[in-house]
Design an enzyme around this catalytic site. Structure first.
Site, PDB file in Angstrom:
ATOM      1  N   GLN A 188     -15.124   1.635   7.145  1.00  0.00           N
ATOM      2  CA  GLN A 188     -14.331   1.470   8.372  1.00  0.00           C
ATOM      3  C   GLN A 188     -15.010   2.143   9.570  1.00  0.00           C
ATOM      4  O   GLN A 188     -14.859   1.710  10.710  1.00  0.00           O
ATOM      5  CB  GLN A 188     -12.926   2.071   8.194  1.00  0.00           C
ATOM      6  CG  GLN A 188     -12.012   1.266   7.292  1.00  0.00           C
ATOM      7  CD  GLN A 188     -12.072   1.740   5.859  1.00  0.00           C
ATOM      8  OE1 GLN A 188     -13.103   2.231   5.404  1.00  0.00           O
ATOM      9  NE2 GLN A 188     -10.980   1.597   5.128  1.00  0.00           N
ATOM     10  N   ARG A 205       0.876  -1.192   0.000  1.00  0.00           N
ATOM     11  CA  ARG A 205       0.000   0.000   0.000  1.00  0.00           C
ATOM     12  C   ARG A 205       0.906   1.234   0.000  1.00  0.00           C
ATOM     13  O   ARG A 205       1.901   1.271   0.727  1.00  0.00           O
ATOM     14  CB  ARG A 205      -0.927   0.013   1.223  1.00  0.00           C
ATOM     15  CG  ARG A 205      -1.956  -1.107   1.199  1.00  0.00           C
ATOM     16  CD  ARG A 205      -3.029  -0.890   2.254  1.00  0.00           C
ATOM     17  NE  ARG A 205      -3.969   0.148   1.871  1.00  0.00           N
ATOM     18  CZ  ARG A 205      -4.866   0.680   2.719  1.00  0.00           C
ATOM     19  NH1 ARG A 205      -4.913   0.273   3.974  1.00  0.00           N
ATOM     20  NH2 ARG A 205      -5.702   1.612   2.317  1.00  0.00           N
ATOM     21  N   ASP A 241      -2.567   9.436   7.614  1.00  0.00           N
ATOM     22  CA  ASP A 241      -1.732   8.414   6.966  1.00  0.00           C
ATOM     23  C   ASP A 241      -0.367   8.948   6.571  1.00  0.00           C
ATOM     24  O   ASP A 241       0.604   8.200   6.464  1.00  0.00           O
ATOM     25  CB  ASP A 241      -2.446   7.843   5.744  1.00  0.00           C
ATOM     26  CG  ASP A 241      -3.506   6.863   6.202  1.00  0.00           C
ATOM     27  OD1 ASP A 241      -4.588   7.319   6.601  1.00  0.00           O
ATOM     28  OD2 ASP A 241      -3.218   5.654   6.224  1.00  0.00           O
TER      29      ASP A 241
HETATM   30  O1  MRU Z   1      -7.582   2.421   4.243  1.00  0.00           O
HETATM   31  P1  MRU Z   1      -7.333   2.398   5.728  1.00  0.00           P
HETATM   32  O2  MRU Z   1      -8.441   1.779   6.495  1.00  0.00           O
HETATM   33  O3  MRU Z   1      -5.972   1.814   6.053  1.00  0.00           O
HETATM   34  O4  MRU Z   1      -7.279   3.926   6.124  1.00  0.00           O
HETATM   35  C1  MRU Z   1      -6.997   4.254   7.444  1.00  0.00           C
HETATM   36  C2  MRU Z   1      -7.139   5.691   7.746  1.00  0.00           C
HETATM   37  O5  MRU Z   1      -7.311   6.514   6.874  1.00  0.00           O
HETATM   38  C3  MRU Z   1      -6.939   6.089   9.172  1.00  0.00           C
HETATM   39  O6  MRU Z   1      -7.728   7.193   9.464  1.00  0.00           O
HETATM   40  C4  MRU Z   1      -5.477   6.465   9.367  1.00  0.00           C
HETATM   41  O7  MRU Z   1      -4.641   5.412   8.973  1.00  0.00           O
HETATM   42  C5  MRU Z   1      -5.183   6.846  10.736  1.00  0.00           C
HETATM   43  S1  MRU Z   1      -5.053   5.448  11.760  1.00  0.00           S
HETATM   44  C6  MRU Z   1      -4.669   5.804  13.312  1.00  0.00           C
END
Ligand code: MRU
Length: 359
Positions: A196, A89, A237
């Site tokens: 999520q 990713r 992220d």
């Molecule tokens: O695609 P994901 O579920 O990995 O995206 C996660 C997010 O955008 C979270 O908000 C981010 O990683 C912060 S986690 C503490």
């Protein structure tokens, strides 16, 4: 509460399969790098800090069965393994920062044998894991100050225990505020396309007995207009040197809305989510995911199969829309470029001290 999202357990990686939540709490046991890579790609493990820990553990899986004592071949093998994990990713910088830390272990020990390197790498991966547990609690302590008694908070995606080892960033702040006896309620955006917020955040917050209301993403503006939101808290992220912040798609929309309605907008993220090598958010790589995720959910089509789909998984919120960034070193406020630099400036070395610089 106690959610253990990821751990190193008897030579393999044990992680919660988040694709099955909230219906089933089931674990995946990754005994090889490929299985871990797939778990990352399909979001069985997700969330920036958890991805950092997963990447470090992935290197351990990769070296576990390395035969022989040839240091050069071992180094090549570690590089190949981490290059492979890096393709899983692209947006969460924690993943790349953790891989960089693992490789630095080798650079710092030019004389170490393969056996010694294996043990040093394990030590480093476990340090990354422990650090996550520690810094999330530190951020909780700082961030809880921003939650007023009686507040109503909006959040998006999942920045909780499930996105870290066991506590969370934005939700960690809420857990600490609750421990302090503060009364507040949380609105969780469901977070299309992979939900999520609906599946993970509402599950986590209910387990923690926090007053939680689930809303569709397109309801946020109305709630703000109705005066139902006092603050927005999200994770991140990747944060550029100027404070521009990539987070789950929809975060930018909330930041624009928050500004319009004069509501504070807070990001909660550790040092490992900062990418100080990039000047601003335009340089952040944004993952694009498959059209199937938007065409339907859980194998059920909700749109004509032939329709064109655009599916960026993250967006970038301009620093100007962010009220403050909560980190384990404290709360950073504008001007972000200067204050981020000051916050993370490496401590000047004392004469005779060992070099502990990282990342
Ligand atoms: O695609 P994901 O579920 O990995 O995206 C996660 C997010 O955008 C979270 O908000 C981010 O990683 C912060 S986690 C503490």
């Amino acid at each position: 509460m106690s959610i253990q999202t990821i751990s190193w357990s008897s030579g393999h990686v044990k992680l919660i399969d988040q694709t099955l939540l909230p219906h089933r709490l089931q674990y995946i046991h990754c005994r090889d790098v490929k299985t871990l890579w797939r778990a990352i790609r399909r979001l069985s493990v997700r969330g920036a800090p958890a991805l950092g820990v997963a990447a470090a553990f992935g290197v351990l899986l990769g070296i576990k069965t390395f035969p022989g004592r040839d240091r050069k071949r071992f180094i090549k093998h570690v590089e190949k393994t981490s290059d492979y994990i890096a393709t899983s990713r692209p947006t969460a910088v924690n993943l790349f920062n953790a891989l960089a830390r693992m490789k630095q272990v080798i650079q710092r020990h030019p004389e170490a044998s393969v056996a010694q390197l294996k043990s040093l790498l394990k030590k480093e991966a476990l340090a990354i894991y422990e650090e996550d547990r520690r810094v999330c609690r530190r951020m909780g302590d700082f961030g809880a100050r921003l939650i007023k008694n009686g507040a109503s908070i909006l959040t998006v995606c999942n920045a909780g225990a499930l996105a870290t080892v066991d506590y969370g960033t934005a939700l960690g702040v809420m857990y600490t505020a609750k421990k302090q006896g503060k009364k507040f309620q949380v609105y969780a955006c469901e977070t299309r396309p992979l939900l999520q917020g609906a599946r993970l955040t509402s599950w986590e917050l209910l387990r923690a007995k926090i007053d939680t209301t689930l809303i569709c993403d397109n309801m946020a503006a109305t709630l703000m207009k109705q005066g139902r939101i006092d603050a927005v808290f999200t994770g991140a992220d990747r944060i550029a040197a100027n404070g521009d912040t990539a987070n789950k798609i929809g975060t930018y929309m909330l930041a624009v809305l928050a500004r319009h309605h004069k509501i504070p907008f807070y990001i909660v993220a550790p040092r490992s989510t900062f990418d100080l090598a990039i000047e601003n958010g335009r340089q952040i790589p944004i993952e694009e995911r498959s059209k199937e995720e938007v065409l339907g959910f859980g194998g059920q089509l909700t749109a004509p199969r032939q329709v064109k789909v655009y599916n960026p998984a993250f967006d970038v919120t301009d620093n100007a829309l962010i009220t403050a960034i909560v980190t384990e070193k404290g709360i950073i406020r504008p001007p972000f470029r200067e204050n981020i630099k000051k916050t993370f400036r490496p401590k000047t070395k004392q004469a005779g001290s060992r070099d502990r610089s990282r990342m």
